[in-house]
Design a protein around this motif. Sequence first.
Motif, PDB file in Angstrom:
ATOM      1  N   LYS A 290       0.820  -1.217   0.000  1.00 16.54           N
ATOM      2  CA  LYS A 290       0.000   0.000   0.000  1.00 16.54           C
ATOM      3  C   LYS A 290       0.856   1.271   0.000  1.00 16.54           C
ATOM      4  O   LYS A 290       0.600   2.201  -0.765  1.00 16.54           O
ATOM      5  CB  LYS A 290      -0.941  -0.004   1.214  1.00 16.54           C
ATOM      6  CG  LYS A 290      -1.859  -1.212   1.281  1.00 16.54           C
ATOM      7  CD  LYS A 290      -2.799  -1.150   2.465  1.00 16.54           C
ATOM      8  CE  LYS A 290      -2.065  -1.175   3.800  1.00 16.54           C
ATOM      9  NZ  LYS A 290      -1.312  -2.457   4.008  1.00 16.54           N
ATOM     10  N   SER A 291       1.862   1.309   0.872  1.00 12.89           N
ATOM     11  CA  SER A 291       2.731   2.488   0.923  1.00 12.89           C
ATOM     12  C   SER A 291       3.539   2.631  -0.360  1.00 12.89           C
ATOM     13  O   SER A 291       3.780   3.745  -0.829  1.00 12.89           O
ATOM     14  CB  SER A 291       3.670   2.401   2.130  1.00 12.89           C
ATOM     15  OG  SER A 291       2.939   2.492   3.336  1.00 12.89           O
ATOM     16  N   THR A 292       3.933   1.503  -0.928  1.00 10.20           N
ATOM     17  CA  THR A 292       4.642   1.543  -2.210  1.00 10.20           C
ATOM     18  C   THR A 292       3.748   2.151  -3.282  1.00 10.20           C
ATOM     19  O   THR A 292       4.197   2.968  -4.099  1.00 10.20           O
ATOM     20  CB  THR A 292       5.078   0.133  -2.636  1.00 10.20           C
ATOM     21  OG1 THR A 292       5.983  -0.389  -1.663  1.00 10.20           O
ATOM     22  CG2 THR A 292       5.756   0.160  -3.999  1.00 10.20           C
ATOM     23  N   LEU A 293       2.477   1.778  -3.290  1.00  3.27           N
ATOM     24  CA  LEU A 293       1.528   2.335  -4.254  1.00  3.27           C
ATOM     25  C   LEU A 293       1.453   3.857  -4.115  1.00  3.27           C
ATOM     26  O   LEU A 293       1.499   4.576  -5.124  1.00  3.27           O
ATOM     27  CB  LEU A 293       0.143   1.722  -4.047  1.00  3.27           C
ATOM     28  CG  LEU A 293      -0.995   2.355  -4.857  1.00  3.27           C
ATOM     29  CD1 LEU A 293      -0.770   2.168  -6.351  1.00  3.27           C
ATOM     30  CD2 LEU A 293      -2.350   1.770  -4.426  1.00  3.27           C
ATOM     31  N   ILE A 294       1.358   4.345  -2.880  1.00  2.00           N
ATOM     32  CA  ILE A 294       1.280   5.794  -2.662  1.00  2.00           C
ATOM     33  C   ILE A 294       2.542   6.483  -3.171  1.00  2.00           C
ATOM     34  O   ILE A 294       2.485   7.538  -3.815  1.00  2.00           O
ATOM     35  CB  ILE A 294       1.057   6.109  -1.168  1.00  2.00           C
ATOM     36  CG1 ILE A 294      -0.351   5.668  -0.730  1.00  2.00           C
ATOM     37  CG2 ILE A 294       1.251   7.595  -0.895  1.00  2.00           C
ATOM     38  CD1 ILE A 294      -1.478   6.447  -1.368  1.00  2.00           C
ATOM     39  N   ARG A 295       3.693   5.881  -2.924  1.00  2.00           N
ATOM     40  CA  ARG A 295       4.943   6.484  -3.404  1.00  2.00           C
ATOM     41  C   ARG A 295       5.015   6.475  -4.927  1.00  2.00           C
ATOM     42  O   ARG A 295       5.522   7.417  -5.544  1.00  2.00           O
ATOM     43  CB  ARG A 295       6.145   5.740  -2.815  1.00  2.00           C
ATOM     44  CG  ARG A 295       6.317   5.948  -1.311  1.00  2.00           C
ATOM     45  CD  ARG A 295       7.681   5.480  -0.833  1.00  2.00           C
ATOM     46  NE  ARG A 295       7.869   4.060  -1.018  1.00  2.00           N
ATOM     47  CZ  ARG A 295       7.559   3.128  -0.112  1.00  2.00           C
ATOM     48  NH1 ARG A 295       7.028   3.496   1.044  1.00  2.00           N
ATOM     49  NH2 ARG A 295       7.785   1.851  -0.342  1.00  2.00           N
ATOM     50  N   LEU A 296       4.483   5.431  -5.556  1.00  2.00           N
ATOM     51  CA  LEU A 296       4.441   5.382  -7.015  1.00  2.00           C
ATOM     52  C   LEU A 296       3.528   6.479  -7.570  1.00  2.00           C
ATOM     53  O   LEU A 296       3.877   7.165  -8.540  1.00  2.00           O
ATOM     54  CB  LEU A 296       3.941   4.013  -7.485  1.00  2.00           C
ATOM     55  CG  LEU A 296       4.905   2.842  -7.347  1.00  2.00           C
ATOM     56  CD1 LEU A 296       4.158   1.526  -7.563  1.00  2.00           C
ATOM     57  CD2 LEU A 296       6.049   2.952  -8.339  1.00  2.00           C
ATOM     58  N   LEU A 297       2.358   6.652  -6.959  1.00  2.41           N
ATOM     59  CA  LEU A 297       1.419   7.665  -7.418  1.00  2.41           C
ATOM     60  C   LEU A 297       2.004   9.069  -7.248  1.00  2.41           C
ATOM     61  O   LEU A 297       1.761   9.959  -8.070  1.00  2.41           O
ATOM     62  CB  LEU A 297       0.097   7.550  -6.658  1.00  2.41           C
ATOM     63  CG  LEU A 297      -0.688   6.247  -6.844  1.00  2.41           C
ATOM     64  CD1 LEU A 297      -1.964   6.278  -6.000  1.00  2.41           C
ATOM     65  CD2 LEU A 297      -1.031   6.008  -8.309  1.00  2.41           C
ATOM     66  N   ALA A 298       2.788   9.253  -6.177  1.00  3.28           N
ATOM     67  CA  ALA A 298       3.392  10.555  -5.922  1.00  3.28           C
ATOM     68  C   ALA A 298       4.593  10.823  -6.812  1.00  3.28           C
ATOM     69  O   ALA A 298       5.010  11.968  -6.979  1.00  3.28           O
ATOM     70  CB  ALA A 298       3.822  10.646  -4.457  1.00  3.28           C
ATOM     71  N   GLY A 299       5.162   9.759  -7.379  1.00  2.00           N
ATOM     72  CA  GLY A 299       6.369   9.918  -8.184  1.00  2.00           C
ATOM     73  C   GLY A 299       7.644   9.772  -7.381  1.00  2.00           C
ATOM     74  O   GLY A 299       8.742   9.981  -7.903  1.00  2.00           O
ATOM     75  N   ASN A 300       7.529   9.394  -6.101  1.00  2.00           N
ATOM     76  CA  ASN A 300       8.714   9.182  -5.260  1.00  2.00           C
ATOM     77  C   ASN A 300       9.467   7.923  -5.676  1.00  2.00           C
ATOM     78  O   ASN A 300      10.657   7.797  -5.405  1.00  2.00           O
ATOM     79  CB  ASN A 300       8.312   9.054  -3.787  1.00  2.00           C
ATOM     80  CG  ASN A 300       7.755  10.341  -3.221  1.00  2.00           C
ATOM     81  OD1 ASN A 300       7.680  11.347  -3.916  1.00  2.00           O
ATOM     82  ND2 ASN A 300       7.352  10.317  -1.972  1.00  2.00           N
ATOM     83  N   GLU A 301       8.750   6.974  -6.273  1.00  2.00           N
ATOM     84  CA  GLU A 301       9.366   5.767  -6.816  1.00  2.00           C
ATOM     85  C   GLU A 301       8.861   5.569  -8.237  1.00  2.00           C
ATOM     86  O   GLU A 301       7.790   6.062  -8.608  1.00  2.00           O
ATOM     87  CB  GLU A 301       9.024   4.539  -5.977  1.00  2.00           C
ATOM     88  CG  GLU A 301       9.678   4.501  -4.616  1.00  2.00           C
ATOM     89  CD  GLU A 301       9.551   3.146  -3.942  1.00  2.00           C
ATOM     90  OE1 GLU A 301       9.479   2.123  -4.679  1.00  2.00           O
ATOM     91  OE2 GLU A 301       9.520   3.100  -2.703  1.00  2.00           O
ATOM     92  N   LEU A 302       9.637   4.824  -9.015  1.00  2.00           N
ATOM     93  CA  LEU A 302       9.263   4.537 -10.396  1.00  2.00           C
ATOM     94  C   LEU A 302       8.911   3.061 -10.530  1.00  2.00           C
ATOM     95  O   LEU A 302       9.468   2.206  -9.844  1.00  2.00           O
ATOM     96  CB  LEU A 302      10.421   4.874 -11.343  1.00  2.00           C
ATOM     97  CG  LEU A 302      10.841   6.342 -11.393  1.00  2.00           C
ATOM     98  CD1 LEU A 302      12.064   6.501 -12.284  1.00  2.00           C
ATOM     99  CD2 LEU A 302       9.697   7.223 -11.874  1.00  2.00           C
ATOM    100  N   PRO A 303       7.984   2.737 -11.428  1.00  2.00           N
ATOM    101  CA  PRO A 303       7.667   1.323 -11.669  1.00  2.00           C
ATOM    102  C   PRO A 303       8.794   0.638 -12.438  1.00  2.00           C
ATOM    103  O   PRO A 303       9.605   1.299 -13.101  1.00  2.00           O
ATOM    104  CB  PRO A 303       6.388   1.399 -12.501  1.00  2.00           C
ATOM    105  CG  PRO A 303       6.451   2.716 -13.193  1.00  2.00           C
ATOM    106  CD  PRO A 303       7.154   3.647 -12.245  1.00  2.00           C
ATOM    107  N   ASN A 304       8.855  -0.684 -12.354  1.00  2.00           N
ATOM    108  CA  ASN A 304       9.820  -1.446 -13.137  1.00  2.00           C
ATOM    109  C   ASN A 304       9.362  -1.600 -14.580  1.00  2.00           C
ATOM    110  O   ASN A 304      10.176  -1.851 -15.472  1.00  2.00           O
ATOM    111  CB  ASN A 304      10.025  -2.833 -12.520  1.00  2.00           C
ATOM    112  CG  ASN A 304      10.577  -2.754 -11.103  1.00  2.00           C
ATOM    113  OD1 ASN A 304       9.813  -2.862 -10.142  1.00  2.00           O
ATOM    114  ND2 ASN A 304      11.874  -2.557 -10.964  1.00  2.00           N
TER     115      ASN A 304
END
Length: 217
Positions: free
Chosen positions: A44-58
């Motif tokens: 869930k937290s990973t999803l939020i970071r992806l939506l925010a742009g803090n992390e990138l998808p593979n």
Amino acid sequence: MIKLENVFKYYRSSGHRKIVLNHVTLDFKPGRSYGVLGVNGAGKSTLIRLLAGNELPNGGRIVRNARISWPLGFAGVMHPLISGRENVKFIARVYGQDPRKVMSFVEDFAEVGAYMDAAVSTYSSGMMARLAFGLSLAIDFECYLIDEVTAVGDARFAARCKEEFSRRRKKADIIMVSHSMSTITEYCDHGIVLAGGQMHVFRNVDDAIDLYKKLNA
């Protein structure tokens, strides 16, 4: 508002691959607020970071057609070696906001006093959270991302946070992660259950809660 297009996200740990999103395609529609549920470790937290742009998808891509917040209250948006005042002014300019207006709001809301001119690294965890929360609310976003945070500090400050956030919700959407069913029900009109690398979307929040409870039994 936000589109996930064949998004693939995984982590490698001790030689194993943990898949968080397994080629997920999903539209977060404007005018709706989504509550995201899932058992511990579902991502869930990973999803939020992806939506925010803090992390990138593979793999795949995430398209944002609105002004999306960083996760509400996330202190990592601030540089620790400069003052709270300098951080607020810089972030206000990045988002095209009037620095004086943003500063006035944050100074009044965060209640850190003279520490506004001290390096953020000298703040207590509570001061940091109040500053970050106030800054999040001082910027006009079209969608707020929330990861288990709706208020910080004592009861009086918590009530103030809730009141101010309720004002923002009148003209902005939210995507919220929470383990509190009452919070999800209060703030969200759609539910999402993240499980097995897939996102199961429900138009009725109660249906999402029912699935979550079965998974968490």
